[in-house]
Structures are given as structure tokens and as C-alpha cells.
Scaffold this active site. Structure first.
Site, PDB file in Angstrom:
ATOM      1  N   GLU A 324       0.735  -1.174   0.018  1.00 57.42           N
ATOM      2  CA  GLU A 324       0.001   0.236  -0.040  1.00 57.42           C
ATOM      3  C   GLU A 324       0.916   1.320   0.039  1.00 57.42           C
ATOM      4  O   GLU A 324       0.213   2.315   0.227  1.00 57.42           O
ATOM      5  CB  GLU A 324      -0.857  -0.023   1.243  1.00 57.42           C
ATOM      6  CG  GLU A 324      -0.219   0.258   2.635  1.00 57.42           C
ATOM      7  CD  GLU A 324      -0.067  -1.265   3.158  1.00 57.42           C
ATOM      8  OE1 GLU A 324       0.331  -1.273   4.280  1.00 57.42           O
ATOM      9  OE2 GLU A 324       0.021  -2.290   2.524  1.00 57.42           O
ATOM     10  N   HIS A 357      -8.202  -3.208  -1.211  1.00 61.53           N
ATOM     11  CA  HIS A 357      -7.645  -3.527   0.041  1.00 61.53           C
ATOM     12  C   HIS A 357      -6.484  -2.615   0.401  1.00 61.53           C
ATOM     13  O   HIS A 357      -6.358  -1.808   1.448  1.00 61.53           O
ATOM     14  CB  HIS A 357      -6.955  -5.056   0.088  1.00 61.53           C
ATOM     15  CG  HIS A 357      -6.071  -5.308   1.297  1.00 61.53           C
ATOM     16  ND1 HIS A 357      -6.604  -6.269   2.241  1.00 61.53           N
ATOM     17  CD2 HIS A 357      -4.865  -4.963   1.693  1.00 61.53           C
ATOM     18  CE1 HIS A 357      -5.747  -6.324   3.034  1.00 61.53           C
ATOM     19  NE2 HIS A 357      -4.750  -5.520   2.720  1.00 61.53           N
ATOM     20  N   GLU A 358      -5.857  -2.310  -0.667  1.00 65.88           N
ATOM     21  CA  GLU A 358      -4.663  -1.520  -0.796  1.00 65.88           C
ATOM     22  C   GLU A 358      -5.046   0.065  -0.712  1.00 65.88           C
ATOM     23  O   GLU A 358      -4.422   0.817  -0.072  1.00 65.88           O
ATOM     24  CB  GLU A 358      -3.578  -1.736  -2.084  1.00 65.88           C
ATOM     25  CG  GLU A 358      -2.930  -2.980  -1.937  1.00 65.88           C
ATOM     26  CD  GLU A 358      -2.494  -3.598  -0.816  1.00 65.88           C
ATOM     27  OE1 GLU A 358      -1.862  -2.557   0.170  1.00 65.88           O
ATOM     28  OE2 GLU A 358      -2.473  -4.615  -0.476  1.00 65.88           O
TER      29      GLU A 358
END
Length: 874
Positions: A324, A357-358
Site C-alpha cells: 500500500e 484492500h490497498e
């Protein structure tokens, strides 16, 4: 109440139950699970002294990609918190000479306009293995509250370990190898690229300058490029305060996509030139821009940067699935690049959810970081939640929040039910090895599931408001769980729609889930909730820790559990707030609308992180309800009932009669969600019974149950298929072929032969895995060689579905295992050259099927027969 199942029930079920009884005592837990972090005796010794604080970094890096080395210079502005004569920071595998270090005091302009230099007495790596400290000892003490600049010139190696500042490679469209330099710093590898204060709470601003080998290279970092000197030296804008592990930079000959601007944010994808040429980055670019906007709207906190780059790193050179880094998210190519010609529906969903998600991390982890890795769940738990929530906000017809339950909550229950294989959500660690071990199923799936439970008992409105308060109050700073709870409590107190009992608070509830191992929330095994009828008005509820080995639980734990109910006359599955709170081991709770001979269901939509068991009378009523009309129970609860009953039986808390009777309702089921739980449940049984004489009866019984959904979905894709229909068909076809359905296998072989005759009409992407699986069980050597040749000719890294050839062979019994094993032995070098790190999945796949010594010997022996031109047949 039992269903009539004829000969199977009368003559075979008892034998299967006996085998499963023995299996329970032989294999209390899953055969292979990730082991999570172990406690360290003294984690504090790995922490930096709290005497100075970094304020900003100015970093210049000159990578020599050909020589795989780099030169660096860093200037760190620090502020002194306590008087000290040494500066201790992190450094690993960097060459630093004392003479290349300068310390300058930053003068107060009104009093001392001239800079003062502080003499360096010594500079060395110090401490125990794992501390990775670098100590700069000074001739004089640094003054409290004053600022100093620490200047260090150094060199390093672009390593091959896929962490820190490292070398990666790809081949261009002419087959020429191209090397490039890239980074991966989480959790403790920034110190391999530059000396730094490498702890998440020690945030600072960063200015990055990258010197490229020549003008044909592209350099990217977290922020936009603002200056380019002589076409090779790129300077990037200063960042906001951020943690060292979030820094990223890449120097390569890859290409950037066109810019897509959404909400004043510039989105681009960096990838191999041929990937950009074929526009395989477009889905990630377009979907990513939508997801970022939706998450921003959800938390009502603006994304901090003006750009979002996503970089596709060749799979063999990226150990994580994705990372990320703020403003420069990195991915394995297979997790980012998409082509409608080579990417399955399942993989397309995976790409969307990984992006989500990231992007969730851009707020939870980047904007607000954990004070220490002990609280990693504040990063990964929320990212796991947004992995599904963020993608669901864009792909509203994918049923992703229902998928969350069967793919996260139910999945992690398996790990969290194993003693000595799990941990609390809050779990301290100090050494780099111990910190890395925290990135486990507890940090991800369990924590995401507990966050989903928190949303349910607070209501989504309060939950969102609390997250907004949390992010705004802690932005560009660190946080602990208490910071989160305080802000959720603030939002709850302001609400007129939902209140907790006077003796409860968000913090009090959540601490029971984050500080303990086990089911409810914090760590080790699942929590079981039992509901026993008393007089059909009250229910006696009691809790105990769930373990797959019931007899092994030797301690007492309890959680503060949100309880909600559905009954035949009051279903209301949309209201998932807590009807009651179970705060003690056992309690009698009033259940509204519960009447005699009506079923009771606890934990609507499985929002609570616990399993539920009932007395046999209620189980019979639930089974009858499913038989009568399964749609009267929510699809997630139908999946819950399947998952709970099989695991309760596996642990010895429930007779296998119940799950075997319950799954008969599946003959009328069409939804992907319950079938996903069903396939997960029978996977264990199918493996365990494979050595039993009753295995054939078990397979026939499962085929009987699956016959209706097979006919409903069919062998071919349809124009009106939903997203989950495509996922469901792939699973159903895979399983019925695996279980021995003759029609499925014959049709699969026919498809393969038709493809062999006319390669311009390949098998549909979503059906390749099941087709290979079925066909390989009947195929001859020529057909196997054809399939294998197709795999060898696949050059694009995103075209990985032909790896199912090995999976198909491995799943075709000892015959197939021997064949796959033989090919592994014969063609190891060529396979490794093609697959790289993905060879491990092939080896693991074959190894998991070699269940006996005799089978291993037979598999090795098969090599000789194949070498002699003979094809072993089943």
C-alpha cells in the site's frame, strides 16, 4: 426428524460416521495452516531510544542497475527530546563510514545565524542480531528541543531478496532481459535503502531524488515529480508526515499508462511496455479510480495526495501480493493486469478486491498508522474490511459483503480454533522476524471480521461517523485501539437511534475481542454460542471457547457477545444490531415472538464472530424450515448453518447426522454463498475419507446432492449469468468432476479434444479449470502432452490458468499424482525456468496428494514406465 436417504442412510452412514469419529481424534485440526506469531520474551529491546524524533528526510539515491549497487545520501532533520550524546537509528547492509557523517545544529535565526557542526566520535552498527541499530556517538551532548541535521553518505547493494531496495527483471517483447530497481519496505526494510528511524510511529516528511541511468528510464515515487535535471535526475514533491515503511520508488524502463483524472486525482499504471501496449492496465486504472472515490466518500475524509500510481511488478520479483505505499501501490502483475481474453471472472474479482484492500490502506495505515506493530490489525483489519466494502461500492451486483463471510470469517475460524496456532489481535513483537510473523490470518481475516461485527452492533451510520472522527483526529499521526474506540464512542453517544447498555462501552466490549486468543475476537480459537430451549419463551445461552479438539480446551474464557435473533414469525434479517448482550458464561434471555415448535436462529447474517450450537430439537426445526422453503432463512445464515454444523460435528459437539441431514436442502439451492461453505466443509471430509472403503459411498451421496445445481447451471456459460453464477458453475463443475461424475468428465474430455483439433476455439476461460480437471482423468498421453504444450507456449504472465493442468492431474487419484510427479522430476529445470517462485505451489500441490510411503514409491516408479513410452492409466 430425519430425511429418508434410503440405502445410503441405512447401510453406509454409520460406517462413514465411524470413520469421521476416528478422524476427529486423529486430526483435530486442519492438516496445514499458517502458524502465527509467537510471544517474544523482551520485545522492548528492539525499540529505538525515545530521545530524538525525526522531522524530515531529504534522500538522494543513485542506483547502478547494471552493477546492482547504489549510492545514497540522506539528510535527516531531528528534534531532541532528551539530552543525549549519541544518535541511534536503523541501518542494515549499508556501507557507512564515520568520515561520511556530518551533524549540524540548526540555529535559531534570531540568535545564532551560523550553523554549528557537532563532531562525530564514532559510528558503527551496534546491538544484538535483529536490532539492526546504528549508533553515532558525538563529542558533545545534543540540546533538548533543538533541531539538528544528520547527513550521511553511504553505499548499498541492490539485493535479490525482494525487500528493501532490490533488483527485479522482466523480458521485453523481443525476449531481451531488462533489469530495474524497486522497493518493498514493510515492515522493517526501509533501513536497507537508507539510514532511518524505522518505526511506524516515527513519522516525518520525505523529499526523494532519484538519479536514473539514462533518459530512457522512468522514475516514480510516492509524490509527483516536480523537477528533472539533465533528463536523469528526478526530484519529487515533499510528502506529508508518513512512516518509513510507506516510502516507495522505482527506476525502470517500464511504461506509464495514460493519465486518468478523477476528482482531481491523477491515476496511472506502471507496467511492462507490452502490458501497456495491450491495455491490460485499463481495468485496474478505471476500477481503481472508482474505488478510491467510493472509499473517500464512505469515510468522508479526502485522499491526501494528488496522484495515485499503481505499479505491476513481475510475479517472480515481488514476494507480497501487493503493498500500500502511499501514492505508489505495488502489485504482482497477476493481481493488477487484466485481459478479457485471458483473465477469469474469479481473477477479475481478485484484482478489484486487492485494489480495494490497498486503497483502504491509504486511510487506515497511511493517513493514520499504528503506534507499534502490536496494533497491526488497525491497518490490516480495516484493509480487509475495505477489500470487500470498497469493491462492493463499485461492483454492487457481486454480492461481495456476503462473500466476505464465507471467504474471511468462516475461513479464519479454522485457524482460530487451533490451540497454540493463534494469538490475540493485540500481540506485541520486537524483532523483524517476529514483526513479520504478525502478518497472519488474525491480522487480516479475523480482524476484518471483528470490525464487521463492530459495524453491525453500532449500525453502519454510527460506524462511518466514528471512522470519520478517528481519521480526522489522528491524521498524519499514529493511533492505538483506544483512539479508535474513543471516536466510535463519540459517534455512538451522539446517536439517537442506538444505545449500548449503561454498563457497556465500545472499549469494554472490544477489549474482550482484542486481548484474548480465540473465537470472539482476540486470538486463538473460535467461540461457541449454545442456545438451549427452556420453555419456548426464554433461551438459555452460554458461551465457551470453541476448539476443533474439544477435549483439549483447558482454560476459561468469555467475551461480551452481541446476540441477535431470527424466528419463524420474526425473521427481519436486515436488523443486525444486538437484541441482547451475553456478558457472562450463562444467561437466560427473553426471545420475542418465539413460539412452541418454531425455529430460533442466532447471529443474523453471521455478523458476530462466533459459532452457534443448539439443542437437537431446534436443529430439527431448522432443517425442516430449510426443506420447506430455504429462502425464509438469509443466504449468509444458510452458509453459516452448513459451516457451523460440520465444524461442530468435527469437534465432537454435534452428531454428523445433523450436517448430513441439513445439506439435503441444497438440492433446492442455487446461490453461490451456501455452496461455497458446502464445498469448504466437504473438502476436509473428502480428503479424510479417501483412505476409507466408504469413500465411494460418500462421493455418490455428494453427487446426488449436487445433481440439481449441476442441471440448473449447466456445462456452458449463459448470456444471463450473474457474476456469482459464473463463480458457482466453476466450483460445481470442478467438484462433480472430482467426485467422479461420468457425464462431466466425458464432456470435459470432448471439449479438450475439440480444442486440440481446432486451437482457434479454446475452452471458455471460467471453465478451463473444471474442464482440465475432468478431462485429465480420462485423457491419454497425447491429450496430456497437448495440454502441457499449451501451458508451455503461454508467454504472458497473466495467462496462468493452464497451471490447472497440473492441478487436474494431481486431483485424478494416484494415477494423476504419479504422472505429475514424474513430469516434475523429468522437467524440473524447464518448469522452474518458466514458473519461478510459482514452482512452490506445484510442489506443494503434488506433495499434499502423496499421502502414503507406498504412493511415493509408486510415483517415483512411474517415472521408469513413462520413460519407456508407457502411459499409466487409472
Amino acid at each position: 426428524m430425519l430425511y429418508q436417504v434410503g440405502v445410503f442412510r441405512m447401510e453406509v452412514l454409520a460406517g462413514i460416521l465411524l470413520v469421521l469419529f476416528l478422524v476427529h481424534f486423529s486430526f483435530g485440526g486442519p492438516l496445514s495452516r499458517q502458524v502465527t506469531a509467537k510471544p517474544e520474551k523482551d520485545s522492548s529491546k528492539y525499540r529505538l531510544p525515545d530521545v530524538v524524533k525525526p522531522v524530515s528526510y531529504n534522500i538522494k539515491l543513485i542506483p547502478n542497475i547494471k552493477a546492482e549497487t547504489f549510492e545514497g545520501k540522506v539528510e535527516i532533520t531531528i528534534k531532541v527530546k532528551e539530552s543525549t550524546s549519541q544518535i541511534i537509528l536503523h541501518s542494515k547492509n549499508l556501507n557507512i563510514n564515520k568520515n561520511d557523517i556530518e551533524i549540524e545544529e540548526i540555529p535559531d535565526d534570531t540568535k545564532e545565524p551560523h550553523k554549528k557542526t557537532v563532531a562525530v566520535k564514532s559510528a558503527n552498527n551496534v546491538g544484538e542480531p535483529g536490532q539492526e541499530f546504528f549508533a553515532i556517538v558525538l563529542d558533545t551532548e545534543l540540546k533538548v528541543c533543538n533541531k539538528y541535521i544528520v547527513k550521511i553518505t553511504y553505499t548499498g547493494v541492490l539485493n535479490n531478496d525482494k525487500k528493501g531496495f532490490y533488483i527485479a527483471k522482466y523480458k521485453d517483447e523481443n525476449g531481451v532481459e531488462k533489469k530495474f530497481a524497486t522497493t518493498h519496505f514493510q515492515p522493517t526494510a526501509a533501513r536497507l535503502a537508507f539510514p532511518c528511524f524505522d518505526e511506524p510511529a516515527l513519522k516525518a516528511k520525505f523529499k526523494i531524488t532519484l538519479v536514473k541511468p539514462n533518459k530512457d528510464y522512468i522514475a516514480v515515487s510516492n509524490t509527483p515529480r516536480i523537477v528533472t535535471s539533465d533528463q536523469v535526475e528526478d526530484e519529487f514533491a515533499e510528502t506529508f508526515e508518513m512512516s518509513t515503511y510507506q516510502i516507495a520508488f522505482i527506476v525502470s524502463e517500464m511504461k506509464l499508462s495514460n493519465i486518468l483524472t478523477v476528482n482531481s486525482i491523477n491515476h496511472q499504471v506502471l507496467a511492462r511496455p507490452q502490458a501497456i501496449k495491450h491495455r491490460t492496465e485499463q481495468y485496474a486504472l478505471e476500477t481503481g479510480s472508482k474505488i478510491l472515490k467510493e472509499i473517500e466518500n464512505f469515510v468522508n475524509v479526502s485522499y491526501s495526495l494528488t496522484k495515485m500510481d499503481q505499479a505491476a511488478i513481475p510475479d517472480d520479483y515481488f514476494s507480497a501480493g501487493s503493498m500500500e505505499n502511499w501514492g505508489l501501490v505495488t502489485y504482482k502483475e497477476t493481481n493488477l493486469l487484466y485481459s478479457d481474453k485471458t483473465t477469469t471472472t474469479s481473477r477479475k474479482q481478485t484484482i478489484a478486491t486487492i485494489i480495494a484492500h490497498e486503497f483502504g490502506h491509504q486511510w487506515f495505515g497511511n493517513l493514520v498508522s499504528p503506534k507499534w506493530w502490536k496494533y497491526l490489525w488497525l491497518n490490516e483489519g480495516f484493509a480487509t474490511y475495505f477489500e470487500y466494502r470498497g469493491a462492493d461500492l463499485v461492483h454492487t451486483d457481486w454480492n461481495l459483503m456476503d462473500q466476505f463471510v464465507v471467504k474471511n470469517t468462516q475461513y479464519v475460524f479454522g485457524l482460530d480454533s487451533l490451540e497454540n496456532k493463534t494469538r490475540p489481535m493485540n500481540h506485541d513483537a520486537g524483532s523483524p522476524t517476529a514483526i513479520s510473523a504478525l502478518f497472519d490470518r488474525v491480522a487480516y481475516e479475523k480482524s476484518g471480521s471483528v470490525i464487521r461485527m463492530m459495524e453491525a452492533f453500532l449500525t453502519t451510520q454510527v460506524f462511518i461517523k466514528g471512522l470519520h472522527y478517528y481519521l480526522e483526529s489522528r491524521k498524519y499521526n499514529y493511533a492505538t485501539p483506544e483512539h479508535l474506540y474513543e471516536n466510535l464512542q463519540k459517534a455512538l453517544d451522539a446517536s439517537t437511534d442506538i444505545k449500548l447498555p449503561s454498563d457497556l462501552s465500545v472499549s469494554k466490549i472490544m477489549r474482550t475481542w482484542t486481548e484474548k486468543e480465540g473465537y470472539p475476537v482476540s486470538g486463538k480459537i473460535p467461540q461457541q454460542l449454545n442456545a438451549i430451549y427452556e420453555n419456548f419463551v426464554n433461551a438459555i445461552l452460554f458461551q465457551s471457547r470453541f476448539s476443533l479438539n474439544k477435549e483439549s480446551v483447558s482454560f476459561d474464557s468469555s467475551w461480551i457477545i452481541p446476540i441477535n435473533f431470527a424466528t419463524k414469525t420474526n425473521k427481519d434479517f436486515d436488523n443486525i444490531t444486538a437484541d441482547k448482550w451475553l456478558t457472562v458464561k450463562e444467561d437466560v434471555i427473553d426471545v420475542k415472538y418465539l413460539k412452541k415448535d418454531e425455529w430460533l436462529l442466532v447471529n443474523k447474517k453471521q455478523t458476530g464472530y462466533y459459532r452457534v450450537n443448539y439443542d437437537y430439537k431446534n436443529w430439527d426445526l431448522i432443517v425442516d424450515a430449510l426443506k420447506e422453503d430455504h429462502n425464509q432463512i438469509h443466504i449468509v445464515n444458510r452458509a453459516q448453518l452448513i459451516d457451523d454444523t460440520f465444524n461442530l460435528a468435527r469437534s465432537g459437539r454435534l452428531s454428523y447426522d445433523i450436517p448430513f441431514e441439513l445439506i439435503w436442502y441444497l438440492k433446492n439451492e442455487t446461490n453461490y454463498i451456501p455452496f461455497y461453505s458446502f464445498f469448504t466443509a466437504i473438502d476436509f471430509l473428502n480428503t479424510m475419507l479417501s483412505i476409507s472403503p466408504y469413500h465411494i459411498n460418500f462421493k455418490n451421496h455428494m453427487l446426488n446432492i449436487l445433481d440439481c445445481i449441476y442441471k440448473h447451471l449447466g456445462d456452458e456459460e449463459k448470456t444471463d449469468d450473474s457474476h456469482t453464477d459464473k463463480l458457482n458453475r466453476a466450483n460445481v463443475l470442478k467438484w462433480i468432476c472430482d467426485l467422479g461424475h461420468d457425464g462431466c468428465r466425458t464432456k470435459a474430455l470432448t471439449k479438450l479434444r475439440n480444442w486440440q483439433i481446432n486451437e482457434s476455439t479454446p475452452i471458455e476461460l471460467n471453465l478451463q479449470a473444471s474442464t482440465f480437471c475432468g478431462a485429465m482423468r480420462l485423457a491419454n498421453e497425447t491429450e496430456w502432452q497437448f495440454l502441457y504444450s499449451q501451458y508451455e507456449e503461454a508467454t504472458d504472465s497473466i495467462d496462468t490458468d493452464l497451471q490447472d493442468a497440473f492441478s487436474a492431474v494431481c486431483n485424478s487419484g494416484s494415477f494423476g499424482v504419479n504422472a505429475a510427479f514424474q513430469y516434475l522430476l523429468n522437467d524440473f529445470e524447464s518448469l522452474h525456468s518458466k514458473l519461478g517462485n510459482r514452482m512452490m505451489s506445484i510442489i506443494s500441490m503434488i506433495g499434499s496428494k502423496l499421502t502414503t510411503k507406498e504412493q511415493l514409491i509408486e510415483g517415483i516408479g512411474a517415472q521408469g514406465s513413462l520413460d519407456n513410452g508407457k502411459w499409466p492409466r487409472r
